[in-house]
Design a protein around this motif. Structure first.
Motif, mmCIF file in Angstrom:
data_model
loop_
_atom_site.group_PDB
_atom_site.id
_atom_site.type_symbol
_atom_site.label_atom_id
_atom_site.label_comp_id
_atom_site.label_asym_id
_atom_site.label_seq_id
_atom_site.Cartn_x
_atom_site.Cartn_y
_atom_site.Cartn_z
ATOM 1 N N THR A 1 0.758 -1.226 -0.195
ATOM 2 C CA THR A 1 0.054 -0.058 -0.104
ATOM 3 C C THR A 1 0.884 1.168 0.040
ATOM 4 O O THR A 1 0.460 2.472 -0.261
ATOM 5 N N ASN A 2 2.094 1.120 0.376
ATOM 6 C CA ASN A 2 2.890 2.357 0.464
ATOM 7 C C ASN A 2 4.185 2.269 -0.574
ATOM 8 O O ASN A 2 5.192 3.196 -0.429
ATOM 9 N N LYS A 3 4.115 1.450 -1.463
ATOM 10 C CA LYS A 3 5.373 1.333 -2.359
ATOM 11 C C LYS A 3 5.606 2.573 -3.389
ATOM 12 O O LYS A 3 6.734 2.712 -3.813
ATOM 13 N N TYR A 4 4.534 3.342 -3.437
ATOM 14 C CA TYR A 4 4.798 4.502 -4.204
ATOM 15 C C TYR A 4 5.480 5.478 -3.384
ATOM 16 O O TYR A 4 5.972 6.711 -4.027
ATOM 17 N N ASN A 5 5.581 5.309 -2.233
ATOM 18 C CA ASN A 5 6.260 6.357 -1.211
ATOM 19 C C ASN A 5 7.694 5.795 -0.685
ATOM 20 O O ASN A 5 8.508 6.558 -0.253
ATOM 21 N N ILE A 6 8.035 4.375 -1.253
ATOM 22 C CA ILE A 6 9.234 3.989 -0.819
ATOM 23 C C ILE A 6 10.114 4.142 -2.187
ATOM 24 O O ILE A 6 9.733 3.968 -3.236
ATOM 25 N N SER A 7 11.624 4.308 -1.857
ATOM 26 C CA SER A 7 12.441 4.660 -3.063
ATOM 27 C C SER A 7 12.539 3.295 -4.028
ATOM 28 O O SER A 7 12.416 2.029 -3.637
ATOM 29 N N LYS A 8 12.694 3.417 -5.355
ATOM 30 C CA LYS A 8 12.549 2.564 -6.452
ATOM 31 C C LYS A 8 13.975 2.120 -6.583
ATOM 32 O O LYS A 8 14.849 3.049 -6.339
ATOM 33 N N GLY A 9 14.106 1.039 -7.028
ATOM 34 C CA GLY A 9 15.423 0.396 -7.541
ATOM 35 C C GLY A 9 16.229 -0.025 -6.325
ATOM 36 O O GLY A 9 17.595 -0.168 -6.431
ATOM 37 N N PHE A 10 15.663 -0.539 -5.302
ATOM 38 C CA PHE A 10 16.232 -1.185 -4.069
ATOM 39 C C PHE A 10 16.022 -2.547 -3.758
ATOM 40 O O PHE A 10 14.615 -2.898 -4.001
ATOM 41 N N ASP A 11 16.774 -3.304 -3.305
ATOM 42 C CA ASP A 11 16.383 -4.625 -2.626
ATOM 43 C C ASP A 11 16.592 -4.424 -1.178
ATOM 44 O O ASP A 11 17.387 -3.746 -0.808
#
Length: 129
Positions: free
Chosen positions: A80-90
């Motif tokens: 539900t919050n993946k658009y607020n979390i930085s992209k391109g990380f593991d």
């Protein structure tokens, strides 16, 4: 009815799961970590346009239903919050002992806010470097 310009899909896809042993080993070797009272998150850049997560809960946390409930809550919080979390990380999310002691009194919102707090600290740490 007016449709929004950007339609967001709040799904948790297979490609967003971090499953391969070599990827998790790379996380331990090259990753950085951030922690709070409930979670430790080990992270590294993955070169993709989306982030992937793995969740680790030790058996000492409690019985299987408690461990699975925490995993579901963490996945739901990420979804539900993946658009607020930085992209391109593991990310490898590890539950700490302190959470296992307070898990029966905790609810989804408190755990999710604690997890999002750690993700914000990761964003701050990466923006400074």
């Amino acid at each position: 009815m007016i449709e929004p310009k950007e339609v967001r899909r709040y799904t948790f896809r297979k490609k967003e799961r971090l499953k391969l042993r070599r990827d998790i080993t790379l996380l331990f070797k090259e990753g950085k970590s951030v922690q709070n009272e409930y979670f430790v998150i080990i992270y590294r850049k993955n070169g993709l346009d989306y982030s992937r997560i793995a969740i680790s809960v030790k058996k000492k946390f409690g019985k299987a239903n408690r461990r699975n409930k925490l995993r579901r809550w963490v996945r739901e919080c990420f979804r539900t919050n993946k658009y607020n979390i930085s992209k391109g990380f593991d990310f490898l999310i590890i539950a700490r002992k302190n959470l296992s002691e307070k898990f029966d009194k905790a609810d989804y919102r408190s755990i999710c806010s604690s997890l999002l707090n750690v993700f914000e600290r990761i964003i701050d740490a990466e923006s400074n470097t």
